[in-house]
Write a protein that holds these residues in place. Structure first.
Motif, PDB file in Angstrom:
ATOM      1  N   PHE A 332       0.858  -1.191   0.000  1.00  0.00           N
ATOM      2  CA  PHE A 332       0.000   0.000   0.000  1.00  0.00           C
ATOM      3  C   PHE A 332       0.892   1.238   0.000  1.00  0.00           C
ATOM      4  O   PHE A 332       2.057   1.174   0.382  1.00  0.00           O
ATOM      5  CB  PHE A 332      -0.965   0.014   1.188  1.00  0.00           C
ATOM      6  CG  PHE A 332      -0.371  -0.446   2.497  1.00  0.00           C
ATOM      7  CD1 PHE A 332       0.405   0.409   3.279  1.00  0.00           C
ATOM      8  CD2 PHE A 332      -0.591  -1.738   2.955  1.00  0.00           C
ATOM      9  CE1 PHE A 332       0.939  -0.004   4.481  1.00  0.00           C
ATOM     10  CE2 PHE A 332      -0.048  -2.171   4.167  1.00  0.00           C
ATOM     11  CZ  PHE A 332       0.719  -1.303   4.925  1.00  0.00           C
ATOM     12  N   PHE A 335      -0.470   4.919   4.902  1.00  0.00           N
ATOM     13  CA  PHE A 335      -0.758   4.190   6.134  1.00  0.00           C
ATOM     14  C   PHE A 335      -1.959   4.835   6.800  1.00  0.00           C
ATOM     15  O   PHE A 335      -1.832   5.734   7.639  1.00  0.00           O
ATOM     16  CB  PHE A 335       0.458   4.205   7.064  1.00  0.00           C
ATOM     17  CG  PHE A 335       0.317   3.287   8.260  1.00  0.00           C
ATOM     18  CD1 PHE A 335       0.424   1.919   8.103  1.00  0.00           C
ATOM     19  CD2 PHE A 335       0.084   3.800   9.521  1.00  0.00           C
ATOM     20  CE1 PHE A 335       0.306   1.067   9.202  1.00  0.00           C
ATOM     21  CE2 PHE A 335      -0.035   2.963  10.628  1.00  0.00           C
ATOM     22  CZ  PHE A 335       0.076   1.599  10.458  1.00  0.00           C
ATOM     23  N   GLU A 339      -5.069   0.198   6.587  1.00  0.00           N
ATOM     24  CA  GLU A 339      -3.715  -0.355   6.609  1.00  0.00           C
ATOM     25  C   GLU A 339      -3.260  -0.618   8.049  1.00  0.00           C
ATOM     26  O   GLU A 339      -2.593  -1.624   8.329  1.00  0.00           O
ATOM     27  CB  GLU A 339      -2.741   0.595   5.917  1.00  0.00           C
ATOM     28  CG  GLU A 339      -2.965   0.735   4.417  1.00  0.00           C
ATOM     29  CD  GLU A 339      -4.125   1.664   4.062  1.00  0.00           C
ATOM     30  OE1 GLU A 339      -4.521   1.689   2.892  1.00  0.00           O
ATOM     31  OE2 GLU A 339      -4.616   2.374   4.976  1.00  0.00           O
ATOM     32  N   THR A 343      -2.246  -4.211   9.625  1.00  0.00           N
ATOM     33  CA  THR A 343      -0.960  -4.371  10.315  1.00  0.00           C
ATOM     34  C   THR A 343      -1.175  -4.913  11.720  1.00  0.00           C
ATOM     35  O   THR A 343      -0.435  -5.794  12.191  1.00  0.00           O
ATOM     36  CB  THR A 343      -0.221  -3.022  10.375  1.00  0.00           C
ATOM     37  OG1 THR A 343      -0.027  -2.523   9.047  1.00  0.00           O
ATOM     38  CG2 THR A 343       1.124  -3.169  11.065  1.00  0.00           C
TER      39      THR A 343
END
Length: 445
Positions: A332, A335, A339, A343
């Motif tokens: 990607f 952030f 995202e 994560t």
């Protein structure tokens, strides 16, 4: 007051020397705040010297993990240097030394925290459960695992520690990583997101922590656990909570007055200082001896955990080298909330598989950094992954200690904690998405 540590003669000279080197790390972490030209890598050299002195005390598994992380990181550093990346060796030596210094400094607080009185009568029922969860959480938020050890010993004084007691202690303690500045999770988050607003992160972490504690209480007081009617705990002594309150308030006050100072350095300075001043008031001229005894008996017990964090710093530098060598890019280009949620899920599920959260965080941190993420969002992702992943991690020191000392089934604790972990993962992922949606300009601050 906590009891005096065992005589230092039982600790090998090499381990005691290693402990004093870790104390030197604390002093150098503080010193670096006042002398910007100080070479941080030198503190890393001191930390690795301590690891070398502790090495004979490590279990085989600890040695294997530390060696694997260090070797993988070294390979990455060499690859990065071949690709022309600079500063990787200094980064490997300095990456996690502030974290190490902070955790060593916090260990001094064991000397001034209240221990449940031996003759104190245990309570039973849902209220006892609530008091126990609150007590271990509030003390653990400052003195870390020592709180779990103290509470578990007291609860196991008359009968073996029950599964629900172990589950409650582990969940209530580890979830403190969601907001407490005294946990390794916050230190790691601030390492990869140094512009983090501590108050913002804590303001979001505290409500999530309360929700998690409520979830633990509701689960352990459900019909499956007999509505907690037989749960033994003990009263929460409000007069003993001054240490967590004073330390947390002091850190926030100093951070507000001097925001340019690292939060890790502030904690590293305040924890031993508050401990020493309190001991002077209560024990007079015995204060230095008690401080020394703690250094030479308790700090060596932290050697394995400190080695893991220091080796993870090498891995993080190595990951940065690999990224430079292979010109890797994330799947990607920004952030944001989604995202961050993905994560977080990666960190949590990695913990389920046995990877301590510091390992995926050390790998992902350098990878995400080039995206110029909102520091608060990145920090929250790190601490959430730690707080809700570690309770369900087979390599969690808390669970392993409860298994070794009290014989509680690790498999049973993991099964219970993974349900807790999954529910909190869903909640925290939603919070990250909502934060990114409603605070879209935070990265520009």
């Amino acid at each position: 007051m906590t009891g005096a540590p065992a005589p230092s003669i039982a600790i090998p000279l090499s381990a005691r020397l290693g402990a004093w080197l870790l104390v030197a790390v604390v002093a150098l972490v503080i010193l670096a705040e006042f002398f910007p030209a100080y070479p941080d890598w030198f503190t890393g050299v001191i930390a690795w010297a301590a690891v070398a002195l502790f090495w004979p005390r490590f279990a085989f598994r600890q040695k294997a993990v530390v060696l694997a992380l260090t070797l993988a990181g070294t390979v990455g550093i060499v690859a990065g240097m071949v690709a022309g990346a600079g500063g990787l060796i200094a980064r490997a030596l300095s990456q996690n030394t502030p974290l190490t210094g902070m955790l060593v400094a916090v260990s001094f607080l064991q000397l001034i925290t209240g221990r449940p009185a031996e003759g104190e009568r245990l309570e039973k029922g849902p209220r006892a459960l609530a008091n126990t969860l609150a007590g271990v959480h509030l003390f653990g938020a400052v003195i870390n695992y020592s709180a779990v050890a103290i509470f578990a010993e007291r609860l196991a004084a008359r009968r073996p520690l029950a599964l629900e007691q172990a589950v409650g202690l582990s969940q209530a303690f580890i979830i403190g990583a969601m907001w407490s500045p005294f946990y390794g999770s916050m230190a790691v988050a601030l390492t990869f997101a140094p512009r983090t607003n501590l108050l913002v992160v804590m303001a979001i972490g505290v409500p999530l922590t309360l929700l998690a504690l409520a979830l633990t209480w509701a689960t352990l007081s459900s019909a499956r656990y007999g509505h907690a009617r037989e749960f033994e705990g003990y009263p929460l002594r409000l007069d003993a909570l001054w240490v967590p309150a004073v330390l947390a308030a002091s850190v926030l006050l100093v951070h507000a007055v001097a925001p340019q100072w690292s939060v890790l350095a502030i904690i590293a300075a305040l924890a031993p200082l508050v401990t020493f001043l309190t001991l002077l008031a209560t024990d007079g001229n015995r204060a230095p001896a008690r401080m020394r005894m703690l250094v030479e008996t308790r700090i060596p017990e932290m050697g394995g955990e400190m080695a893991l964090f220091i080796a993870a710093g090498v891995l993080s530098a190595g990951m940065a080298g690999v990224i430079a060598w292979l010109d890797l890019a994330l799947p990607f280009t920004r952030f944001g909330g989604v995202e961050a949620a993905l994560t977080l899920a990666l960190i949590v599920f990695g913990a389920w598989l046995g990877f301590h959260p510091i390992i995926p965080v050390s790998v992902l941190g350098p990878w995400i950094a080039p995206l110029n993420p909102d520091p608060n969002l990145l920090a929250m992702t790190c601490i959430m992954g730690w707080a809700i992943g570690l309770p369900a991690c087979p390599m969690s020191n808390t669970l392993l200690a409860l298994r070794a000392r009290h014989g509680v089934s690790l498999r049973a604790m993991l099964a219970a904690n993974r349900k807790f972990s999954f529910v909190m993962l869903v909640v925290c992922a939603g919070v990250l998405v909502a934060y990114a949606h409603f605070v879209p300009t935070a990265a520009a601050v």
